[in-house]
Design a protein around this motif. Sequence first.
Motif, PDB file in Angstrom:
ATOM      1  N   ALA A  57       0.848  -1.190   0.000  1.00 63.81           N
ATOM      2  CA  ALA A  57       0.000   0.000   0.000  1.00 63.81           C
ATOM      3  C   ALA A  57       0.884   1.240   0.000  1.00 63.81           C
ATOM      4  CB  ALA A  57      -0.922   0.004   1.222  1.00 63.81           C
ATOM      5  N   ARG A  58       0.431   2.265  -0.729  1.00 65.45           N
ATOM      6  CA  ARG A  58       1.213   3.495  -0.806  1.00 65.45           C
ATOM      7  C   ARG A  58       1.270   4.211   0.538  1.00 65.45           C
ATOM      8  NH1 ARG A  58      -1.585   6.149  -5.989  1.00 65.45           N
ATOM      9  NH2 ARG A  58      -3.361   5.187  -4.916  1.00 65.45           N
ATOM     10  N   ASP A  59       0.192   4.132   1.311  1.00 65.77           N
ATOM     11  CA  ASP A  59       0.193   4.776   2.621  1.00 65.77           C
ATOM     12  C   ASP A  59       1.226   4.152   3.549  1.00 65.77           C
ATOM     13  OD1 ASP A  59      -1.838   6.317   1.669  1.00 65.77           O
ATOM     14  OD2 ASP A  59      -3.438   5.138   2.614  1.00 65.77           O
ATOM     15  N   ASP A  60       1.320   2.808   3.520  1.00 63.36           N
ATOM     16  CA  ASP A  60       2.321   2.133   4.354  1.00 63.36           C
ATOM     17  C   ASP A  60       3.730   2.541   3.945  1.00 63.36           C
ATOM     18  OD1 ASP A  60       0.165   0.941   5.447  1.00 63.36           O
ATOM     19  OD2 ASP A  60       0.413  -0.987   4.433  1.00 63.36           O
ATOM     20  N   LEU A  61       3.998   2.553   2.626  1.00 64.12           N
ATOM     21  CA  LEU A  61       5.329   2.934   2.152  1.00 64.12           C
ATOM     22  C   LEU A  61       5.662   4.364   2.525  1.00 64.12           C
ATOM     23  CD1 LEU A  61       7.816   2.076   0.539  1.00 64.12           C
ATOM     24  CD2 LEU A  61       6.669   2.858  -1.537  1.00 64.12           C
ATOM     25  N   TYR A  62       4.664   5.267   2.397  1.00 63.64           N
ATOM     26  CA  TYR A  62       4.910   6.673   2.743  1.00 63.64           C
ATOM     27  C   TYR A  62       5.218   6.826   4.236  1.00 63.64           C
ATOM     28  CZ  TYR A  62       3.976  11.627   3.519  1.00 63.64           C
ATOM     29  OH  TYR A  62       4.071  12.931   3.897  1.00 63.64           O
TER      30      TYR A  62
END
Length: 625
Positions: A222-227
């Motif tokens: 997920a992009r939120d996790d990576l961010y």
Amino acid sequence: MDGNNLNIFEADILQEVFEGHFLIYLCAENSADNTRTLNVDSTAMTLPVSDPTAWATAMNNLGMAPLGIAGQPILPEFDPALGMMTGIPPITPMMPGLGIVPPPIPPDMPVVKEIIHCKSCTLFPPNPNLPPPATRERPPGCKTVFVGGLPENGTEQIIVEVFEQCGEIIAIRKSKKNFCHIRFAEEYMVDKALYLSGYRIRLGSSTDKKDTGRLHVDFAQARDDLYEWECKQRMLAREERHRRRMEEERLRPPSPPPVVHYSDHECSIVAEKLKDDSKFSEAVQTLLTWIERGEVNRRSANHFYSMIQSANSHVRRLVNEKAAHEKEMEEAKEKFKHALSGILIQFEQIVAVYHSASKQKAWDHFTKAQRKNISVWCKQAEEIRNIHNDELMGIRREEEMEMSDDEIEETTETKETEESALVSQAEALKEENDSLRWQLDAYRNEVELLKQEQGKAHREDDPNKEEQLKLLQQALQGMQQHLLKVQDEYKKKEAELEKIKDDKLQVEKMLENLQDKENCASRLCASSQEGEYPLEKTLTISPIKSEREALLVGIISTFLHVHPFGASIEYICSYLHRLDNKICTGDVECLMSRLQHTFRQEMTGVGASLEKRWKFCGFEGLKLT
């Protein structure tokens, strides 16, 4: 499948769980209490379900209410505090090792999964014999999981009910194709959710296909996790940089205090500090800074000179301190050497005791073990004694080498100083001799001028002139005598200088002889060590390699001696071909070019008649070589 068959299915699962827990509990009790003996091969492995007493005891030990196969209570008057095995208390979730927080499980031990009961559904564990479900590589900072295999009638409320046991759920994205994505608050909650992968889910007590499914839980990117992970990494990097900066600032040496500006008042304070030994370093640093800043001018030059003079007065103190420290070091060396020699004497005495004990007169009375100990002790003492002896000899050798180096340096320094003093004296005498000679010439010129003036004026009766002539003659005689004395002193100094030079040459020759002897000794040592390798003979390389070339050189020299103006290489080779047809022009030219002191090549002629000719120059080359 009716209710009766379903209860039988649940009873079988309960029996399997009971047997596994019962065996683990027996092993733990066996290892904890060695005095209590329990037989693992008891009837618990093959207990029949029809035995109500044993079944009720087992379920009570597992912390469950004793129920029968059909769900009816077994033994209504059963006391849960009593069991079939005396001395074993009933198992409760709060017991050590079986509480709410399970103990760490070894990685090689298989995890036994149990049935999980929820409000709206039930989760049945997978077959333990099957391999664990495959998962993808974990993304960095993963907090989101993919959940597949959901029942078609499953709702978001049921998903929350199942997975809220793993931790706080932030968001759920459910799809119409029986899968969803769940995002947790922390990363460790994902590992708990992966534990449910492979479980069979059933909604309520329904057996419809739309109410059942097999869960598949895997990592999701997920992009939120990576961010969030990148933000966390940047924050950690900032903290690390801050920590390193603080550590560097802590370990950095303190900056020196600022130097005050120059003024008369500060100058007097620094001058007083320069006289104090304890404050000298601080004051001299201030003085150095002022001088480098350019504070010295015509008005303050005297103050700076007095401060520099005060700084110079500390030179003698520093030299005395250095001498005192050197003296202390020499005393410490002597003390160490005396202590080492005393230790060596005691070692010699101990070794002598061992040797005397090893003689047959006393050796026969010792046992075999005692003899072995004495021989081992003797060997150890000899090794330690040899080490100390080598160390003492090394110290003495170093002292002798230092003394010899100091003597050589002192002799060379004294000779150099004497020689330089004599040279300076000789130069001074030479300059004085030249000045006296110039004065003598000036006096002679004055005398001649006076004589000429006297002859012109014809004033022989003038007393002043006669007195001047007498004074000039006396001064001339004194200058001559002084010049003779200076010349004698100059000759003596030259003789002394030559004598010192001869002595110096003799000393240099003696040093060269000593160095040659040392080199010869080292070569002899090397040859004795090598043994089999003979010394290499140095071969002198001659430009004439064979007797044939020597004959050619003689013939060419005779031919060119007859032709004093030289001859070309073709002319020379035509003459040589009469004697031998095998002679090559290139070989002859190469031979003549090697003998540069015997043959010389010159260019003769002008323009188109320019020609190279060889000439014989052996008589000139003989003088040069």
